[in-house]
Scaffold this motif. Structure first.
Motif, PDB file in Angstrom:
ATOM      1  N   VAL A  91       0.837  -1.204   0.000  1.00 28.59           N
ATOM      2  CA  VAL A  91       0.000   0.000   0.000  1.00 28.59           C
ATOM      3  C   VAL A  91       0.871   1.253   0.000  1.00 28.59           C
ATOM      4  N   ASP A  92       2.006   1.203   0.696  1.00 29.97           N
ATOM      5  CA  ASP A  92       2.904   2.356   0.701  1.00 29.97           C
ATOM      6  C   ASP A  92       3.554   2.536  -0.667  1.00 29.97           C
ATOM      7  N   LEU A  93       3.919   1.439  -1.316  1.00 26.51           N
ATOM      8  CA  LEU A  93       4.471   1.546  -2.667  1.00 26.51           C
ATOM      9  C   LEU A  93       3.443   2.137  -3.631  1.00 26.51           C
ATOM     10  N   LEU A  94       2.183   1.738  -3.466  1.00 27.93           N
ATOM     11  CA  LEU A  94       1.109   2.292  -4.297  1.00 27.93           C
ATOM     12  C   LEU A  94       0.946   3.786  -4.051  1.00 27.93           C
ATOM     13  N   SER A  95       0.960   4.186  -2.786  1.00 26.35           N
ATOM     14  CA  SER A  95       0.853   5.607  -2.450  1.00 26.35           C
ATOM     15  C   SER A  95       2.017   6.394  -3.026  1.00 26.35           C
ATOM     16  N   THR A  96       3.215   5.827  -2.925  1.00 28.14           N
ATOM     17  CA  THR A  96       4.411   6.485  -3.461  1.00 28.14           C
ATOM     18  C   THR A  96       4.282   6.700  -4.967  1.00 28.14           C
ATOM     19  N   ALA A  97       3.851   5.646  -5.672  1.00 29.03           N
ATOM     20  CA  ALA A  97       3.750   5.721  -7.134  1.00 29.03           C
ATOM     21  C   ALA A  97       2.689   6.727  -7.572  1.00 29.03           C
TER      22      ALA A  97
END
Length: 416
Positions: free
Chosen positions: A346-352
Motif C-alpha cells: 500500500v505504501d508503494l502504491l501511495s508512493t507511485a
C-alpha cells in the motif's frame, strides 16, 4: 521467539475484539506479535481461518465469527461473550476498531466476569468515535479542531462548503453508522461543488460530517498513541509524524516516523485527563502552520493501525502498557525509540500515485533500515504471505463482503 520487554503477567491472556469485516487490518497482527514475543497467549476474533492475523505464529487460537456491524447489539455481544468464555481465564480485551471499543465500554458490567477492561465511562467511546460529538467535547475542553458540521440536509451541507471554500472533507459521522449506512466509503476530499453534489445526491443526508480542509502546503499530519489509567492519567504517550497515506492526503498511514513532540503529547494527555478517558487510544492531529495550532481531527478510542511504530527503551508500547495496568503491574517509563513504520504494497502504491500526480521522482520509496513493517518480519512470515494473496484478490473480497450481510454464522474455535 521471545524478546526482552516489560514484565507482563503471562498467566493473563489477551483477546482481540473486532466488529465488521476488515481481514487485511495490520493492527491485530501487531498486537499478536507484541504480546506473543513476550510469551503472553493471544486469541482473536477473525473473519476466516486465513486472515493475516489468523495465520500468525503468535496467535494461540482464532474465533471465526464474521460480522458486518449491522447486526443487533445483542447478537454482537453474544458473539463476544462466546469468544471470551472460550478463553481459559479472564483476558485483557484489546479493541481493534471503534465499534468494538463502544461494545466493550457499554457492556462492561456483563463482560467483566470474563474480561479485564479499562475503567472508561460507559458512553465516552461512542461520543469520541462520533465526529460531531468529538467536536463538542473539544470545544468544551479548549482543544482546537478544524471547523466542522453535521448537516441535516443538502442546503446546510452546501452552505458550509461555500462558507469555508473548496476543497472540503467528508466523513462518516459515527461508530456503527459507518458500517450500517455509510455516507462515504472512507474519508473523502471533495474539490468542487459538482463533486459534492455527486457524493450526496439525495436531499436526505446519511450520518455525515463535513470538515474544513487544511491544505498540505500549510499543514503537517501528526498523531499521538497513548494508554491512560483510571481517571485519564497517562501511562504511556507517544507522538509521530505521518509521511504518507492511502489514498494520498486523506487515508490510512502507510509511512510514518516516531518523533518526540512534548507540546503535542501534553495536549493529548490534558484532553484525556479532562474527559476521564481510560484505555488505549489513537488521536490524529493536523498542525495548521497558519496559526501554529495542533487541531484534533479524530479520536479513535482503540488500538491504532500503526501503534507498533512506538516503543520505549523499556520495551513498552500502548497495548503492553494496558496489560500491565489492568493486571496491577507498574508501567516502566522511558523515552520513545526513533523508528519508522511502513505498510508494504500500500505504501508503494501511495508512493507511485503521488509521484505520478506531482510529476516528480518518488520520495523515499523504500523502507529505511530499522523500519517496523506492518506485515513482513523474519520471526512471523505467514501474515505477509496471507496479505499478499488477499491484496492481489481484492475484487473477489469486495464481492465476499457483500455476502456478509447474511445472518451471523455459528461461532467456530480454531485451535493452533
Amino acid at each position: 521467539m521471545q524478546r526482552a520487554g516489560p514484565d507482563l503477567d503471562r498467566a493473563v491472556p489477551v483477546l482481540l475484539v473486532k466488529v465488521g469485516c476488515y481481514p487485511q487490518a495490520h493492527s491485530p497482527v501487531g498486537v499478536a506479535r507484541s504480546f506473543g514475543r513476550l510469551g503472553v497467549p493471544v486469541h482473536a476474533m477473525v473473519e476466516d481461518r486465513f486472515t493475516p492475523t489468523a495465520v500468525s505464529r503468535y496467535l494461540s487460537s482464532a474465533f471465526v465469527r464474521p460480522t458486518t456491524g449491522r447486526e443487533p447489539p445483542r447478537l454482537l455481544l453474544e458473539a463476544l461473550l462466546a469468544a471470551a468464555r472460550s478463553v481459559d481465564g479472564r483476558s485483557v480485551a484489546v479493541a481493534t476498531d471503534d465499534e468494538a471499543a463502544v461494545l466493550l465500554a457499554e457492556h462492561a458490567e456483563e463482560l467483566s466476569p470474563h474480561l479485564l477492561l479499562p475503567a472508561v465511562p460507559a458512553g465516552l467511546p461512542r461520543r469520541l468515535a462520533d465526529k460531531g460529538e468529538l467536536r463538542l467535547l473539544c470545544e468544551a475542553n479548549d482543544i482546537p479542531t478544524p471547523r466542522a458540521r453535521a448537516p441535516r440536509d443538502r442546503a446546510e451541507l452546501l452552505a458550509a462548503a461555500r462558507e469555508w471554500g473548496y476543497p472540503v472533507v467528508l466523513k462518516n459521522l459515527g461508530a456503527f453508522s459507518r458500517l450500517d449506512r455509510p455516507a462515504v466509503g472512507a474519508t473523502t476530499v471533495v474539490r468542487d461543488e459538482a463533486a459534492l453534489l455527486a457524493a450526496c445526491p439525495s436531499e436526505l443526508l446519511p450520518a455525515l460530517l463535513i470538515q474544513e480542509y487544511l491544505p498540505p502546503e500549510h499543514a503537517e499530519d501528526w498523531f499521538t498513541h497513548l494508554c491512560c489509567g483510571p481517571g485519564g492519567e497517562p501511562l504511556a504517550v507517544f507522538t509521530g509524524l505521518k509521511l504518507r497515506s492511502w489514498p494520498p492526503g486523506a487515508g490510512i498511514t502507510t509511512r510514518a516516523r516516531a518523533l518526540p513532540n512534548p507540546p503535542l503529547a501534553e495536549l493529548a494527555a490534558r484532553l484525556c485527563r479532562q474527559i476521564g478517558y481510560s484505555g488505549v487510544a489513537d488521536l490524529d492531529w493536523r498542525l495548521d502552520r497558519r496559526d501554529g495550532r495542533y487541531k484534533l481531527v479524530d479520536f479513535n478510542p482503540r488500538t491504532g493501525a500503526q501503534f507498533r511504530l512506538f516503543e520505549t527503551t523499556a520495551g513498552v508500547d500502548v497495548v503492553r502498557a494496558l496489560h500491565l495496568s489492568l493486571t496491577g503491574r507498574p508501567v516502566p517509563q522511558g523515552p520513545q525509540l526513533a523508528r519508522h513504520f511502513g505498510v508494504g504494497q500500500v505504501d508503494l502504491l501511495s508512493t507511485a500515485v503521488t509521484a505520478w500526480r506531482e510529476r516528480t521522482p518518488p520520495a523515499d520509496p523504500w523502507p529505511r533500515r530499522g523500519t517496523e513493517r506492518a506485515w513482513l518480519c523474519r520471526d512471523d512470515p505467514l501474515p505477509a504471505l496471507a496479505e499478499a494473496v488477499r491484496f492481489g484478490g481484492r475484487p473477489a473480497l469486495r464481492i465476499a463482503r457483500r455476502a456478509l450481510s447474511a445472518p451471523l454464522a455459528p461461532l467456530r474455535m480454531v485451535p493452533r
